[in-house]
Structure formats: C-alpha cells, structure tokens
Design a protein around this motif. Structure first.
Motif, PDB file in Angstrom:
ATOM      1  N   THR A  17       7.116   2.236  -9.427  1.00 53.15           N
ATOM      2  CA  THR A  17       7.106   1.158  -8.457  1.00 53.15           C
ATOM      3  C   THR A  17       7.442   1.678  -7.067  1.00 53.15           C
ATOM      4  N   THR A  18       7.000   0.944  -6.059  1.00 51.50           N
ATOM      5  CA  THR A  18       7.272   1.330  -4.676  1.00 51.50           C
ATOM      6  C   THR A  18       8.762   1.388  -4.410  1.00 51.50           C
ATOM      7  N   GLU A  19       9.497   0.406  -4.941  1.00 50.35           N
ATOM      8  CA  GLU A  19      10.946   0.363  -4.723  1.00 50.35           C
ATOM      9  C   GLU A  19      11.635   1.575  -5.348  1.00 50.35           C
ATOM     10  N   GLN A  20      11.195   1.974  -6.524  1.00 53.00           N
ATOM     11  CA  GLN A  20      11.782   3.132  -7.180  1.00 53.00           C
ATOM     12  C   GLN A  20      11.470   4.402  -6.392  1.00 53.00           C
ATOM     13  N   ARG A  21      10.213   4.526  -5.968  1.00 54.28           N
ATOM     14  CA  ARG A  21       9.827   5.710  -5.202  1.00 54.28           C
ATOM     15  C   ARG A  21      10.592   5.773  -3.892  1.00 54.28           C
ATOM     16  N   LEU A  22      10.743   4.631  -3.227  1.00 55.58           N
ATOM     17  CA  LEU A  22      11.468   4.603  -1.962  1.00 55.58           C
ATOM     18  C   LEU A  22      12.941   4.932  -2.173  1.00 55.58           C
ATOM     19  N   LYS A  23      13.518   4.455  -3.252  1.00 55.83           N
ATOM     20  CA  LYS A  23      14.919   4.740  -3.554  1.00 55.83           C
ATOM     21  C   LYS A  23      15.132   6.245  -3.731  1.00 55.83           C
ATOM     22  N   PHE A  24      14.270   6.875  -4.524  1.00 53.03           N
ATOM     23  CA  PHE A  24      14.382   8.315  -4.721  1.00 53.03           C
ATOM     24  C   PHE A  24      14.157   9.065  -3.406  1.00 53.03           C
ATOM     25  N   PHE A  25      13.178   8.598  -2.638  1.00 51.72           N
ATOM     26  CA  PHE A  25      12.877   9.243  -1.361  1.00 51.72           C
ATOM     27  C   PHE A  25      14.076   9.161  -0.425  1.00 51.72           C
ATOM     28  N   MET A  26      14.684   7.993  -0.347  1.00 46.10           N
ATOM     29  CA  MET A  26      15.845   7.817   0.523  1.00 46.10           C
ATOM     30  C   MET A  26      17.004   8.700   0.087  1.00 46.10           C
ATOM     31  N   GLN A  27      17.209   8.785  -1.229  1.00 47.16           N
ATOM     32  CA  GLN A  27      18.287   9.641  -1.739  1.00 47.16           C
ATOM     33  C   GLN A  27      18.039  11.101  -1.378  1.00 47.16           C
ATOM     34  N   ASP A  28      16.772  11.494  -1.374  1.00 43.90           N
ATOM     35  CA  ASP A  28      16.433  12.878  -1.098  1.00 43.90           C
ATOM     36  C   ASP A  28      16.565  13.233   0.378  1.00 43.90           C
TER      37      ASP A  28
END
Length: 204
Positions: A17-28
């Motif tokens: 999902t977009t939200e999951q991808r964005l969450k991982f991206f933000m953490q990175d």
C-alpha cells in the motif's frame, strides 16, 4: 539520528500500500534529511523538522503513485525548493527594504573548476575513529549551504552527479565544484583531529 548512507530499498519495495511504502520511506530518509536541514539552517531543529514534514506532505500529495526509487530524487528536489524558499524569506526579513530586489542566495555562479567527477565518498573512510559524528556534523555546518547539499546528497544519499544537479537545480559542473570544495573544507576543518587526513587536495 541516523547518519549512515541509505541501504537497499528491497524492504521498501515489498510493501504493497502507498501508506506502507511511505512509512518505510520516511523511516529510511528522515534522519538524513533532518541532518541536512539542520546544517543548512544553522541548527534550527524546529525549522528543519517543518521543512522535512512539508516535503513529505508534498511528495505524498503529488507523487504517491510513483515507484520507491523515484521518490528519493523527487523528495530531495521538493526539500531543496522548500529550503530555498525559506532562505529567501529569511533574507528578506533581514533586509526589509529589499522587497523589489532579487535575492541571490546561491554561489552557483562562482568559478566552476575543471575537475573529473569524484567517486562516491563515505565520510568515515578518511577519518580517524576518534572523530565523532558531532564533530563531522559541525564541520559540515560550517560549509556554505550549496556545498553542504552537494556533499550530503552525494556522500550520504549516494546520488550521482547528474541526479544531484537535477535536485539542486544547477549544472553538473557546479555540483562537481561544490562537492570538491566541500571535501577540501571538511579535510581542513577536521585535520587537527586526524593528522592522517592531511591538507586539502589539489585536483583542479
């Protein structure tokens, strides 16, 4: 705060999902982006956090459908634009009668050195183990903002010269010059901590 270069994006790509991808991206990316903005704003953590958050919001709003790999340069392009807007506002605040004057913030018009593109540099490769993250960050903060950006985008984020130039909205020659001078500046600033670094190199 994470100062290490970004690792493989395979974990990010596994999210659906977009939200999951964005969450991982933000953490990175958040730790490194905050460091870059704190350096560029001379340690103003609140401003740095606002700029990073605004960039995330804009990325999600306009580019949510893009692939993870495309998010990195897009995010830093947005972040660079927001930083430049903030710097212009600060410059106008400091010069209240310059409303109708063009505010020049960047030194991209300085002499561009005829140098070969330098290889990716891990900032820790040439520094003694006794040099701390805080000392490195302080040395980076002393650099002109455009040199900071070129160094952080290339050394920490791992972008090539062409991508860095697109993010910074300048020529590849300017990126090479900023990056080269940033490395020289860091070596000079940290030489007293590690005598093995030596003085600035002469690669012009």
């Amino acid at each position: 705060m994470d100062l290490t270069p970004k690792e493989t994006k395979s974990e990010l790509s596994q999210s659906k999902t977009t939200e999951q991808r964005l969450k991982f991206f933000m953490q990175d990316v958040t730790g490194r982006a905050l460091v870059m903005m704190e350096n560029a704003t001379q340690g103003q953590q609140g401003i740095a956090m606002d700029l990073v958050q605004e960039a995330f919001i804009s990325l999600h709003k306009s580019y949510a459908d893009k692939a993870i790999d495309e998010w990195y340069p897009l995010f830093y392009t947005i972040l660079n634009n927001k930083l430049q807007d903030w710097r212009r506002k600060e410059a106008r605040r400091a010069q209240p009668f310059s409303l109708f004057k063009k505010i020049s913030l960047d030194d991209d018009s300085e002499e561009i050195l005829e140098i070969e593109d330098q290889q990716q540099l891990n900032p820790f490769d040439t520094l003694d183990q006794a040099v701390t993250i805080e000392e490195i960050q302080q040395a980076i903060r002393q650099l002109p903002v455009r040199q900071q950006q070129a160094f952080m985008l290339r050394a920490w984020e791992g972008f090539d010269t062409q991508t860095t130039a697109q993010i910074m909205n300048c020529s590849e020659g300017s990126v090479k010059t900023h990056y080269h001078r940033a490395i020289q500046g860091l070596r000079t600033a940290l030489a007293h901590l590690n005598p093995h670094i030596g003085g600035s190199s002469h690669e012009e």
